[in-house]
Design a protein around this motif. Structure first.
Motif, PDB file in Angstrom:
ATOM      1  N   ARG A  31      -1.292   5.088 -17.525  1.00 52.96           N
ATOM      2  CA  ARG A  31      -2.590   4.684 -16.960  1.00 52.96           C
ATOM      3  C   ARG A  31      -2.358   3.754 -15.783  1.00 52.96           C
ATOM      4  N   VAL A  32      -2.973   4.080 -14.655  1.00 48.77           N
ATOM      5  CA  VAL A  32      -2.829   3.203 -13.491  1.00 48.77           C
ATOM      6  C   VAL A  32      -4.079   2.346 -13.348  1.00 48.77           C
ATOM      7  N   SER A  33      -3.907   1.187 -12.710  1.00 47.85           N
ATOM      8  CA  SER A  33      -5.062   0.314 -12.482  1.00 47.85           C
ATOM      9  C   SER A  33      -5.660   0.548 -11.099  1.00 47.85           C
ATOM     10  N   GLU A  56      -1.887 -11.167  -8.151  1.00 43.50           N
ATOM     11  CA  GLU A  56      -2.616  -9.921  -8.387  1.00 43.50           C
ATOM     12  C   GLU A  56      -1.750  -8.937  -9.157  1.00 43.50           C
ATOM     13  N   GLU A  57      -2.130  -8.672 -10.413  1.00 46.01           N
ATOM     14  CA  GLU A  57      -1.377  -7.736 -11.266  1.00 46.01           C
ATOM     15  C   GLU A  57      -1.855  -6.308 -11.010  1.00 46.01           C
ATOM     16  N   VAL A  58      -0.924  -5.396 -10.829  1.00 44.28           N
ATOM     17  CA  VAL A  58      -1.314  -3.994 -10.627  1.00 44.28           C
ATOM     18  C   VAL A  58      -0.425  -3.071 -11.448  1.00 44.28           C
ATOM     19  N   VAL A  59      -0.991  -1.928 -11.788  1.00 43.24           N
ATOM     20  CA  VAL A  59      -0.226  -0.864 -12.442  1.00 43.24           C
ATOM     21  C   VAL A  59      -0.413   0.365 -11.560  1.00 43.24           C
ATOM     22  N   LYS A 115       4.619  -1.590 -13.072  1.00 43.34           N
ATOM     23  CA  LYS A 115       3.744  -2.732 -13.325  1.00 43.34           C
ATOM     24  C   LYS A 115       4.330  -3.910 -12.570  1.00 43.34           C
ATOM     25  N   GLY A 116       3.450  -4.679 -11.937  1.00 41.24           N
ATOM     26  CA  GLY A 116       3.964  -5.821 -11.194  1.00 41.24           C
ATOM     27  C   GLY A 116       2.842  -6.544 -10.484  1.00 41.24           C
ATOM     28  N   LYS A 117       3.241  -7.408  -9.542  1.00 43.61           N
ATOM     29  CA  LYS A 117       2.218  -8.131  -8.795  1.00 43.61           C
ATOM     30  C   LYS A 117       2.486  -7.969  -7.302  1.00 43.61           C
ATOM     31  N   THR A 118       1.428  -8.134  -6.543  1.00 46.37           N
ATOM     32  CA  THR A 118       1.574  -7.926  -5.105  1.00 46.37           C
ATOM     33  C   THR A 118       2.100  -9.197  -4.440  1.00 46.37           C
ATOM     34  N   PHE A 119       2.874  -9.006  -3.379  1.00 51.06           N
ATOM     35  CA  PHE A 119       3.356 -10.137  -2.573  1.00 51.06           C
ATOM     36  C   PHE A 119       3.689  -9.615  -1.183  1.00 51.06           C
ATOM     37  N   ARG A 120       4.047 -10.540  -0.299  1.00 54.39           N
ATOM     38  CA  ARG A 120       4.484 -10.114   1.028  1.00 54.39           C
ATOM     39  C   ARG A 120       5.946 -10.461   1.219  1.00 54.39           C
ATOM     40  N   THR A 121       6.694  -9.536   1.810  1.00 53.67           N
ATOM     41  CA  THR A 121       8.113  -9.790   2.065  1.00 53.67           C
ATOM     42  C   THR A 121       8.244 -10.661   3.303  1.00 53.67           C
ATOM     43  N   TRP A 129       5.935  -6.279  -6.529  1.00 55.20           N
ATOM     44  CA  TRP A 129       7.139  -6.863  -7.154  1.00 55.20           C
ATOM     45  C   TRP A 129       7.160  -6.366  -8.595  1.00 55.20           C
ATOM     46  N   ALA A 130       8.112  -5.496  -8.912  1.00 57.28           N
ATOM     47  CA  ALA A 130       8.061  -4.789 -10.189  1.00 57.28           C
ATOM     48  C   ALA A 130       8.522  -5.667 -11.346  1.00 57.28           C
ATOM     49  N   ARG A 131       7.736  -5.636 -12.428  1.00 61.43           N
ATOM     50  CA  ARG A 131       8.148  -6.298 -13.659  1.00 61.43           C
ATOM     51  C   ARG A 131       8.664  -5.239 -14.625  1.00 61.43           C
ATOM     52  N   GLU A 132       8.171  -4.004 -14.410  1.00 61.14           N
ATOM     53  CA  GLU A 132       8.543  -2.915 -15.308  1.00 61.14           C
ATOM     54  C   GLU A 132       8.471  -1.602 -14.528  1.00 61.14           C
ATOM     55  N   VAL A 133       9.447  -0.740 -14.742  1.00 61.15           N
ATOM     56  CA  VAL A 133       9.462   0.567 -14.076  1.00 61.15           C
ATOM     57  C   VAL A 133       9.662   1.637 -15.134  1.00 61.15           C
TER      58      VAL A 133
END
Length: 495
Positions: A31-33, A56-59, A115-121, A129-133
């Motif tokens: 399931r994607v967010s 910001e958490e996203v899937v 699953k992860g959160k957004t950021f800027r490089t 930024w992945a917490r889980e793949v």
RNA sequence: GAGCCGCUAGCUCAUCCGGUAGAGCACCGGCCUUUUAAGCCGGUGGUGCUGGGUUCGAGUCCCAGGCGGCUCACCA
């Protein structure tokens, strides 16, 4: 599998190793967010600092299209239907096992869930930024190369799925095609037209001069024909009181293939009671003007080095005028068959003095001399009756019919006429077609008795039009070949 | 259906006059925790569209065929 090279074998081995490790390379769901576009909409305007505080958490999910590994970290881009986003992975976050699994078993082309959160490089690129793949679907075949993509035309047509994946402009064409068709339907629906569906398999193929495909119905033990046009059925519906109908139809013609011809093609046909061909010219101007404005954002398009402007009104020339003025054909050629044949031969056209009627000879001259000049939208009106067995004659000249063709970019885009609704006259025209068929003209039309019976119940004054959707899409998308606007164009059997 | 052009590694392309088939990307191994055509080192990978022929020797020349593109013919 057909052919297994070492690249495919490596990936098959990975699938087996993953399974041995208890990892399903083809899990049933994820399931994607957010779609990737939604992430850009949510976070695209936020600064580096804002993103860090908001967490910001996203899937997300998509196909991995590129990858850059850095030892204990990695970047990749994943692509979904809405766009493409970068993902950042670190051993510290995924753990030894998770990171190694990505590094060793996941390939470009695989579908990943992240699953992860957004950021800027550092370079300010919005990244997840992945917490889980997780692997969502393992690709066994490698994708084409990242810079040059897939260029081989044959492979692009045969394996359109790969073409769509790696060539964004191909996706753009088909997204536009869909928008164009949708817009046309909106336009007609707003004007109280009813969308209908009529038979594709017809006992008598009618409505166009073309050779049909034949098929056989076993239970009925009879031949049926794939329609060359829906025209005669749509007019039956007008008889039945459906005064405004249209069908976006796939029709089939058993003829050669070319840059402008596919054996199956898409046409819009619509019929409007209490309208004549003049009304349809106005309607067509309005339709295509709105279409270009709303879909492309401008009534101007560029096609094969030419600028084409759909802003109405468009020039109108009678067929004969066009031959004389645009085609620079001497006026006496119009009246003198022998002179027409001499001219056609001088132009190196293939005319058959035995079989071709005067109108057919003139039509070949028209194609050679006039068509190449019809770049801007132009109506050619009032065709010779003999070329138009379903059109109504002009009241002031029975040898001409109330018919127009619309040319754009040197292509015939639309064909329309005030419909012949006199059943006696229609019967005579059919008989003439039957005579031609018996004389060997395989494209001549057939006698359709049920259609005549329908006309005998009464067809109101009606105008009808056909618009070639594929050709229109070619012009609006800048595509030089019809194969570029048909997802799966007809090809010979693969070698 | 006819003419012209093309077909070489997974992809994009080289290979001059007939003399052991190459590159980049991808892939595999090693190094590398903010890269983005990432980088550095090493490596694997080819029925050269198919089948005949000429030749000491053919991806290269000749013949036949296949598929694709363009042009022509027919049509929207």
């Amino acid at each position: 599998m057909e052919e297994i090279n070492d690249l495919i074998q490596q990936r098959i081995d990975k699938v087996q190793e993953l399974r041995a490790d208890g990892i399903d390379p083809y899990p049933n769901r994820f399931r994607v967010s957010h779609t990737l576009r939604e992430i850009f909409e949510r976070c695209g305007g936020l600064s580096k600092e804002e993103l860090e505080t908001r967490e910001e958490e996203v899937v997300i999910a998509g196909r991995m299209m590129s990858r850059r590994e850095h030892g204990k970290a990695a970047f990749c881009h994943i692509q979904d239907r809405s766009g493409r986003i970068q993902v950042y992975l670190r051993k510290d976050d995924l753990g030894q096992e998770g990171f190694d699994r990505f590094s060793r078993f996941m390939d470009i082309g695989d579908f990943l869930g992240i699953k992860g959160k957004t950021f800027r490089t550092r370079t300010e690129e919005l990244t997840v930024w992945a917490r889980e793949v997780v692997l969502l679907s393992k690709a066994l075949r490698p994708l084409p190369e990242k810079w040059h993509g897939l260029k081989d035309i044959e492979t692009r047509y045969r394996q359109r799925y790969v073409d769509l994946l790696v060539n964004p402009e191909v996706r753009r064409v088909f997204v536009l095609r869909s928008a164009i068709v949708q817009k046309i339907k909106d336009f007609l629906n707003r004007r109280d037209f009813l969308e209908v569906e009529t038979p594709i398999m017809q006992p008598i193929p009618g409505g166009a001069t073309a050779r049909p495909f034949v098929t056989h119905h076993t239970a009925l033990n009879r031949n049926l024909y794939l329609r060359v046009a829906p025209e005669l059925y749509l007019k039956r519906l007008v008889v039945g009181g459906l005064e405004r109908v249209y069908e976006i139809n796939r029709s089939f013609r058993n003829e050669g293939l070319s840059r402008e011809h596919n054996p199956e093609f898409t046409m819009l046909e619509f019929y409007m009671a209490y309208a004549d061909y003049n009304d349809l010219m106005a309607l067509t101007e309005e339709m295509l003007f709105e279409l270009t404005r709303d879909v492309l954002g401008s009534p101007e398009v560029h096609y094969e080095g030419e600028r084409i402007d759909f802003t109405p009104p468009w020039p109108r020339h009678t067929y004969r005028e066009a031959l004389v003025r645009l085609g620079e054909v001497a006026p006496e050629v119009l009246e003198d068959r022998a002179a027409a044949i001499r001219l056609a031969k001088a132009l190196n056209l293939s005319v058959d003095p035995q079989k071709d009627s005067p109108g057919q000879v003139l039509d070949k001259i028209f194609e050679e001399r006039v068509e190449p000049k019809l770049v801007q939208p132009t109506f050619i009106i009032d065709y010779p009756k003999e070329l138009s067995p379903l059109s109504k004659s002009r009241e002031d000249d029975p040898d001409l019919v109330e018919r127009f063709e619309l040319y754009v970019g040197r292509k015939e885009i639309a064909n329309a006429y005030t419909e012949l609704n006199d059943p006696m006259d229609q019967r005579e025209r059919f008989l003439e077609q039957v005579r031609r068929r018996e004389a060997g003209d395989q494209e001549a039309q057939w006698m359709d008795r049920d259609f005549l019976r329908a006309l005998e119940y009464g067809l109101p004054p009606t105008a009808g039009e056909g618009i070639g959707i594929d050709r229109l899409v070619m012009i609006l998308t800048g595509s030089p070949s019809i194969r570029d606007v048909i997802l799966f164009p007809q090809l010979r059997e693969e070698a």
